[in-house]
Design an enzyme around this catalytic site. Sequence first.
Site, PDB file in Angstrom:
ATOM      1  N   GLU A 223       0.709  -1.164   0.112  1.00  0.00           N
ATOM      2  CA  GLU A 223      -0.089  -0.037  -0.075  1.00  0.00           C
ATOM      3  C   GLU A 223       0.960   1.245  -0.126  1.00  0.00           C
ATOM      4  OE1 GLU A 223       0.280  -1.615   4.181  1.00  0.00           O
ATOM      5  OE2 GLU A 223       0.146  -2.221   2.212  1.00  0.00           O
TER       6      GLU A 223
ATOM      7  N   CYS B 170      16.831  -6.453   0.357  1.00  0.00           N
ATOM      8  CA  CYS B 170      17.458  -7.575   1.306  1.00  0.00           C
ATOM      9  C   CYS B 170      18.440  -8.088   0.782  1.00  0.00           C
ATOM     10  CB  CYS B 170      16.394  -8.813   1.092  1.00  0.00           C
ATOM     11  SG  CYS B 170      16.054  -9.311  -0.499  1.00  0.00           S
TER      12      CYS B 170
END
Length: 494
Positions: free
Chosen positions: A184, A289
């Site tokens: 979102e 990551c």
Amino acid sequence: MSFVQLPDSPIIGRNLVGGEWVTPKGAAMIDVRSPYTGGVIGRVPASTAADVAPVVEAAKKAAEGWRALGLRDRTAKMLRFRMLLEQNLDKLANSAAREAGKTIGEARAGVLKGIEVCDFALSIQNLDTGGALEVSRGVSCEFKREPLGVVAGITPFNFPAMVPMWMIPNALTVGNAFILKPSEKVPLTSLLLGELLLEAGVPPGVFSIVHGGKEAVDGILAHPDIQAVAFVGSTAIAKRVYTEGTARGKRVLALGGAKNHLIVVPDADPVFTPQAVLDSFTGCAGQRCMAASVMVAVGDVQNLIDDIARRAAALEVGPGMGALIDRASQERLEAAIARAEAEGAKVLVDGRGKKPAGAQWAGGNWLGPTILDHVRPEMEAAQKELFGPIISIVRVPTLTAALELQHASPYGNAASVFTTNGAVAQHVVDTARAGMVGVNVGVPVPREPFSFGGINDSRFGHGDITGQAGVEFWSYLKKVTRKWTARTDGSWMS
């Protein structure tokens, strides 16, 4: 100087349901803020679990026709999609940059990596041809690949284009109907992907988008007609998605966080090592990551540390490094730096308070490159994923001690070694406990067809998200055994 093109007015996003853009009735709207300015650049609906149901229903109706279309015809649609991605590269890159805080170059690279995954998916029709064998006199066995049906992907804020494209090409090409639930915080680039897939001729309902937060995720995990879910995000949420999804009988692959170690030894190349380390922990503002989180300094590498610090201090936020996703991330990281300093770490380069010139960017979420030296292994900065442009230097006397430090991490995403000694490099490759290992590479992301995925607390589920492992995740093999006549001159199968 403008780093990105901001929209003149907020972009209103909608769910993509059965080929139509719709806003769920009565849905609250979520503001999308640009990390560069803090200003609202879009709004999307906060879909509930009830709003997920019509998306799945439309996908179910489309799935059988898409499956029946056949691999070669599906591939033709995906080829058209790939061409449209390339034609709209700049548009997609600017969209990803302005909502995720990336530089245009970083966002462009993310789209290109997505196109690379699409290229792999286009090869499935030639590489994945099934197999057949006469296993006994008059008896044959064969296998063919089948889609799962309706599947879903839940993607993070840091790569609005690339991570969805880790999933979409393979999932669609093997014949599934795919539902995307983008973060979102960065939902606007997904609107462009949906438009391009429709333009490419993918039938209505084959690709869907449902916007929202936790309620939308819960709706996806709970819906009985969604057969598989892929997730990329933090380890805590990856565990939850995996646990709840598999408890409901779904196939789940959930990629989590990381604490990646760069092992730097004294014979590391002094020319490219400092820049590679800098790029690894500052690229995408450290919000990936695969970013370097800990530099393990083996022995005397002070000359390299000095060079890294010099380069980091000279890197400008804005043109050289993007912004953090939101103000909460900025405050969390600044607090982590303060805690590390209080615990005894030396702030070699301090990125707090750094901002680009210009009043337009004053409301952005900025943190410059930060280097913490003399970090001890037990400190938070050495153990916890900070997810920002911060690198912690832990000094150790030997390569053995460096590997012990890497082994102690609960994560297992990536590790790299910087050396000019082949034996040292091979020892780290053989010994490091990580799914992706680099030699003189700061961000060891494999190129396709080599797949992406870590181990331990960096991954929950089996396999990897791209490459052949991705094809396996989104499909199953149907095995067929045939016999037409009775035989008396064969084995027991006859």
